[in-house]
Design a protein around this motif. Structure first.
Motif, PDB file in Angstrom:
ATOM      1  N   ALA A  30      -2.722 -11.815   8.850  1.00  0.00           N
ATOM      2  CA  ALA A  30      -1.312 -11.674   8.448  1.00  0.00           C
ATOM      3  C   ALA A  30      -1.128 -11.965   6.961  1.00  0.00           C
ATOM      4  O   ALA A  30      -1.634 -12.958   6.449  1.00  0.00           O
ATOM      5  N   GLY A  31      -0.425 -11.087   6.290  1.00  0.00           N
ATOM      6  CA  GLY A  31      -0.080 -11.289   4.885  1.00  0.00           C
ATOM      7  C   GLY A  31      -1.230 -11.088   3.917  1.00  0.00           C
ATOM      8  O   GLY A  31      -1.056 -11.189   2.697  1.00  0.00           O
ATOM      9  N   GLU A  32      -2.424 -10.807   4.456  1.00  0.00           N
ATOM     10  CA  GLU A  32      -3.602 -10.730   3.601  1.00  0.00           C
ATOM     11  C   GLU A  32      -3.670  -9.395   2.846  1.00  0.00           C
ATOM     12  O   GLU A  32      -3.315  -8.351   3.384  1.00  0.00           O
ATOM     13  N   HIS A  33      -4.140  -9.451   1.603  1.00  0.00           N
ATOM     14  CA  HIS A  33      -4.427  -8.246   0.827  1.00  0.00           C
ATOM     15  C   HIS A  33      -5.935  -8.144   0.645  1.00  0.00           C
ATOM     16  O   HIS A  33      -6.548  -9.035   0.070  1.00  0.00           O
ATOM     17  N   ILE A  34      -6.515  -7.059   1.162  1.00  0.00           N
ATOM     18  CA  ILE A  34      -7.958  -6.888   1.091  1.00  0.00           C
ATOM     19  C   ILE A  34      -8.288  -5.660   0.255  1.00  0.00           C
ATOM     20  O   ILE A  34      -7.664  -4.616   0.417  1.00  0.00           O
ATOM     21  N   ALA A 165       7.078   0.815   5.493  1.00  0.00           N
ATOM     22  CA  ALA A 165       6.037   0.041   6.152  1.00  0.00           C
ATOM     23  C   ALA A 165       6.599  -1.209   6.758  1.00  0.00           C
ATOM     24  O   ALA A 165       7.319  -1.958   6.125  1.00  0.00           O
ATOM     25  N   SER A 166       6.241  -1.433   7.969  1.00  0.00           N
ATOM     26  CA  SER A 166       6.639  -2.672   8.582  1.00  0.00           C
ATOM     27  C   SER A 166       5.439  -3.587   8.677  1.00  0.00           C
ATOM     28  O   SER A 166       5.516  -4.762   8.358  1.00  0.00           O
ATOM     29  N   ARG A 167       4.263  -3.071   9.050  1.00  0.00           N
ATOM     30  CA  ARG A 167       3.198  -3.978   9.453  1.00  0.00           C
ATOM     31  C   ARG A 167       1.928  -3.891   8.627  1.00  0.00           C
ATOM     32  O   ARG A 167       1.191  -4.871   8.542  1.00  0.00           O
ATOM     33  N   LEU A 168       1.641  -2.743   8.032  1.00  0.00           N
ATOM     34  CA  LEU A 168       0.409  -2.631   7.230  1.00  0.00           C
ATOM     35  C   LEU A 168       0.500  -1.436   6.303  1.00  0.00           C
ATOM     36  O   LEU A 168       0.946  -0.366   6.702  1.00  0.00           O
ATOM     37  N   ILE A 169       0.061  -1.648   5.048  1.00  0.00           N
ATOM     38  CA  ILE A 169      -0.012  -0.518   4.122  1.00  0.00           C
ATOM     39  C   ILE A 169      -1.462  -0.324   3.715  1.00  0.00           C
ATOM     40  O   ILE A 169      -2.187  -1.288   3.448  1.00  0.00           O
ATOM     41  N   PRO A 199       0.914  -6.946   4.691  1.00  0.00           N
ATOM     42  CA  PRO A 199      -0.532  -6.861   4.486  1.00  0.00           C
ATOM     43  C   PRO A 199      -0.948  -5.519   3.903  1.00  0.00           C
ATOM     44  O   PRO A 199      -0.266  -4.510   4.103  1.00  0.00           O
ATOM     45  N   LEU A 200      -2.079  -5.533   3.174  1.00  0.00           N
ATOM     46  CA  LEU A 200      -2.484  -4.338   2.432  1.00  0.00           C
ATOM     47  C   LEU A 200      -3.997  -4.171   2.454  1.00  0.00           C
ATOM     48  O   LEU A 200      -4.749  -5.147   2.336  1.00  0.00           O
ATOM     49  N   ILE A 201      -4.433  -2.912   2.611  1.00  0.00           N
ATOM     50  CA  ILE A 201      -5.829  -2.565   2.345  1.00  0.00           C
ATOM     51  C   ILE A 201      -5.806  -1.659   1.126  1.00  0.00           C
ATOM     52  O   ILE A 201      -5.172  -0.606   1.150  1.00  0.00           O
ATOM     53  N   LEU A 202      -6.475  -2.098   0.061  1.00  0.00           N
ATOM     54  CA  LEU A 202      -6.459  -1.358  -1.193  1.00  0.00           C
ATOM     55  C   LEU A 202      -7.857  -0.851  -1.501  1.00  0.00           C
ATOM     56  O   LEU A 202      -8.771  -1.639  -1.742  1.00  0.00           O
TER      57      LEU A 202
END
Ligand SMILES: Nc1ncnc2c1ncn2[C@@H]1O[C@H](COP(=O)(O)OP(=O)(O)O)[C@@H](O)[C@H]1O
Ligand SMILES: [Mg+2]
Lengths: 255, 348
Positions: A30-34, A165-169, A199-202
């Protein structure tokens, strides 16, 4: 009570004989940016396509929000709350900004099936709000986006994801084609997401950016995840040696 | 959100004017071409001693002929425009006119004459042949759309197949015999200004649909970036099916008006109409690569087409030259479109 948002186990994708993605285990909390990094052809975009339902995986399992999921298509993923900015911009050049923001989920004033009347005014207002929230400046919303700069277009694409986005971008190389200022603007949108706890996957090639923005870095090499490191326990040289295979080349180095 | 606020000054530096709609250029083109004919009309006794100086524009009869001439192909062009905006093409419209004319007309014959088909039918209310003609067109369009959307055959090929098939149906239906003598009521669709009114009505209807409805947004989105439309959740296949079906139905309407006007249906009706319709759209600024253009543009393109055709006759230019020049105009319009495309690509 787990705080895991997204988890993959053994995620695999073969294109005929090409093993683009092999046995990927990945966890996002939760809330993590990876950040997902790796050389060209390492399988980053393939990974993104498997979790967003654009393609169907060869093997493996995916959990989202605690439930095991198999998305039939990008729409299903989006309805579940995963918004994606794809590497090849998913924008329609000949439509204006609001129509692009609401593409596929247009606001309707009067329902007549396929001939439903669009609520252009509401779409415009909501677009204005979304752009203000992400601090994106577009001079004239009713221009088609064809003549906009790469940065403005990318900002529209990102604002589109960020505002729904509600839950993941997931963003696949959002700044690859952008100039310095435009990149700064996109990075600020990402910081805003972090503050909002989205939360984000970049996926990115830019290590400076990665170390600036995210909490954890996952390295792909030849279709495999070879490292998953918290930002504070690694540095640029370390990541580069994973990307190039100096480190982690032996199978199963990371588990 | 302090960070986000701080970028407010980092606006990209591209300058943005309000975009100038492409239709304005087409309108200017129409006016210029009409004025050229006007001037030529006044000076033409200089090289044609048999003719007195006369006005091209200020001639009610000529204007009504121009509009009347383009009305029927214009109806087809309204449908073709929508197909082209999705990034496709419809080469079958002319043949579909032929097939729909024959089949529709066979339900319009008055029983006082011997029937070409269905000898036992009595006089039908005009709604029957009208519905049959439009339905025939819609079915042909549906098949086109199905082929393009679901088998991924290029629209050029799919509709070329329909072009041949529909013409075959038109010929097969009465073994080449024309069908004449409709009921008195049937003449209503083609008499007086009715063809023009039908054309204008349909143009307005589909202009509104493209401009203000989901249908329009999706049509442009698919032509603009089919992949983007798909990942955004638009059912591209179903939409294409709808667009091609509408284009076919409009070819059916054209057949109805044409047979009603000529009081006969012949298997060869509508030959080359598809090219005229495509030319109207392209001259009107509808881009063959999809995503751009409008019904207003096509209507203006149709008027340019009509003015040029009528102007050539006005100047006594031989019909063979007319064809050659018309062909050149279409090619020039496409070249202009490609040039616009390149300029846009360079700017992006
Ligand atoms: N649709 C496809 N068909 C065949 N091979 C593919 C396809 N998509 C990707 N690949 C291959 O899979 C590998 C990983 O590609 P990709 O995921 O795009 O890499 P990245 O995004 O990390 O640069 C590459 O070797 C690429 O050529
Ligand atoms: Mg990639």
């Amino acid at each position: 009570m787990s705080d895991i948002v997204l988890e993959t186990r053994g995620l695999t994708k073969h294109y005929g004989g090409v093993h683009a993605l092999e046995d990927a285990d990945f966890t996002l909390r939760a809330g993590e940016h990876i950040a997902v990094v790796g050389d060209n052809g390492a399988g980053k975009s393939t990974f993104v396509r498997q979790i967003t339902g654009v393609e169907q995986r060869t093997a493996g399992k995916v959990w989202f929000g605690g439930d095991e999921v198999t998305f039939s298509g990008p729409i299903a993923a989006r309805e579940a709350g995963i918004e994606t900015v794809f590497q090849n911009l998913a924008l329609a050049d000949d439509l204006d900004v609001p129509s692009n923001l609401f593409l596929g989920r247009e606001l309707i004033k009067f329902n007549l099936g396929p001939f439903s009347i669009l609520d252009r005014k509401a779409m415009r207002e909501r677009t204005q709000e979304a752009l203000t929230k992400t601090a994106v400046k577009i001079p004239n919303l009713s221009n088609t986006i064809r003549n906009m700069s790469g940065g403005q277009r990318q900002c529209v694409a990102i604002a589109r994801s960020a505002s729904f986005a509600s839950r993941l971008i997931i963003m696949d190389e959002p700044t690859a084609a952008l100039g310095v200022q435009e990149t700064a603007q996109v990075e600020n949108i990402i910081r805003g997401l972090k503050e909002r706890g989205v939360p984000l996957i970049l996926v990115s090639h830019n290590l400076r950016q990665v170390f600036d923005l995210v909490d954890r870095i996952v390295v792909f090499r030849r279709g495999r995840i070879v490292a998953s490191l918290a930002k504070h326990e690694t540095d640029g040289n370390d990541i580069v040696s994973y990307i190039t295979g100096v480190k982690g080349a032996e199978a199963g180095a990371y588990a | 959100m302090a960070d986000v606020g701080s970028v407010a000054g980092v606006a990209p530096k591209t300058v943005h004017r309000r975009q100038w709609p492409g239709e304005v250029n087409v309108l200017i083109g129409l006016v210029v071409i009409a004025l050229v004919f006007e001037v030529l009309g006044w000076i033409q006794p200089a090289w044609r001693s048999d003719i007195a100086a006369q006005s091209f524009l200020f001639n009610k009869l000529r204007l009504s002929i121009i509009i009347g001439q383009v009305a029927i192909t214009g109806i087809i062009a309204v449908g073709v425009t929508q197909v082209i905006i999705t990034g496709g093409i419809d080469l079958s419209s002319g043949s579909v006119v032929g097939a729909a004319a024959m089949i529709g007309m066979s339900f319009a014959q008055a029983s006082t004459y011997s029937r070409a088909v269905y000898p036992h039918l009595t006089d039908m209310p005009i709604i029957v042949p009208a519905a049959v003609a439009i339905l025939c067109g819609a079915v042909a369009g549906f098949v086109n759309g199905g082929l393009v959307a679901y088998t991924k055959i290029p629209s050029f090929i799919a509709t070329l197949g329909m072009m041949v098939t529909a013409r075959g149906v038109a010929n097969w239906y009465t073994k080449g015999q024309p069908i004449s003598f409709p009921t008195d009521g049937y003449t209503v669709f083609g008499s007086g200004l009715h063809p023009v009114m039908i054309f204008v009505g349909l143009a307005v209807l589909f202009h509104l649909a493209l401009r203000f409805t989901l249908y329009g947004n999706r049509t442009y989105a698919i032509g603009s970036n089919e992949e983007a439309a798909r990942v955004s959740g638009i059912n591209v296949e179903r939409h294409l099916l709808l667009v091609y079906t509408i284009a076919g139905a409009l070819a059916g309407v054209a057949a109805l008006v044409l047979t009603s006007k000529n009081l006969t249906a012949q298997a060869g009706m509508g030959v080359m109409y598809e090219l005229d319709a495509i030319a109207m759209a392209v001259i009107g600024g509808v881009s063959l690569s999809g995503g751009r253009g409008s019904i207003i543009g096509t209507v203006l393109g149709a008027l340019i087409f009509g003015v040029i055709t009528s102007g050539f006759t006005f100047l006594g230019i031989d019909a063979y030259y007319q064809q050659i020049i018309k062909g050149a105009i279409i090619v020039i319009a496409v070249i202009a479109d490609v040039a616009r495309q390149k300029r846009a690509a360079r700017r992006a």
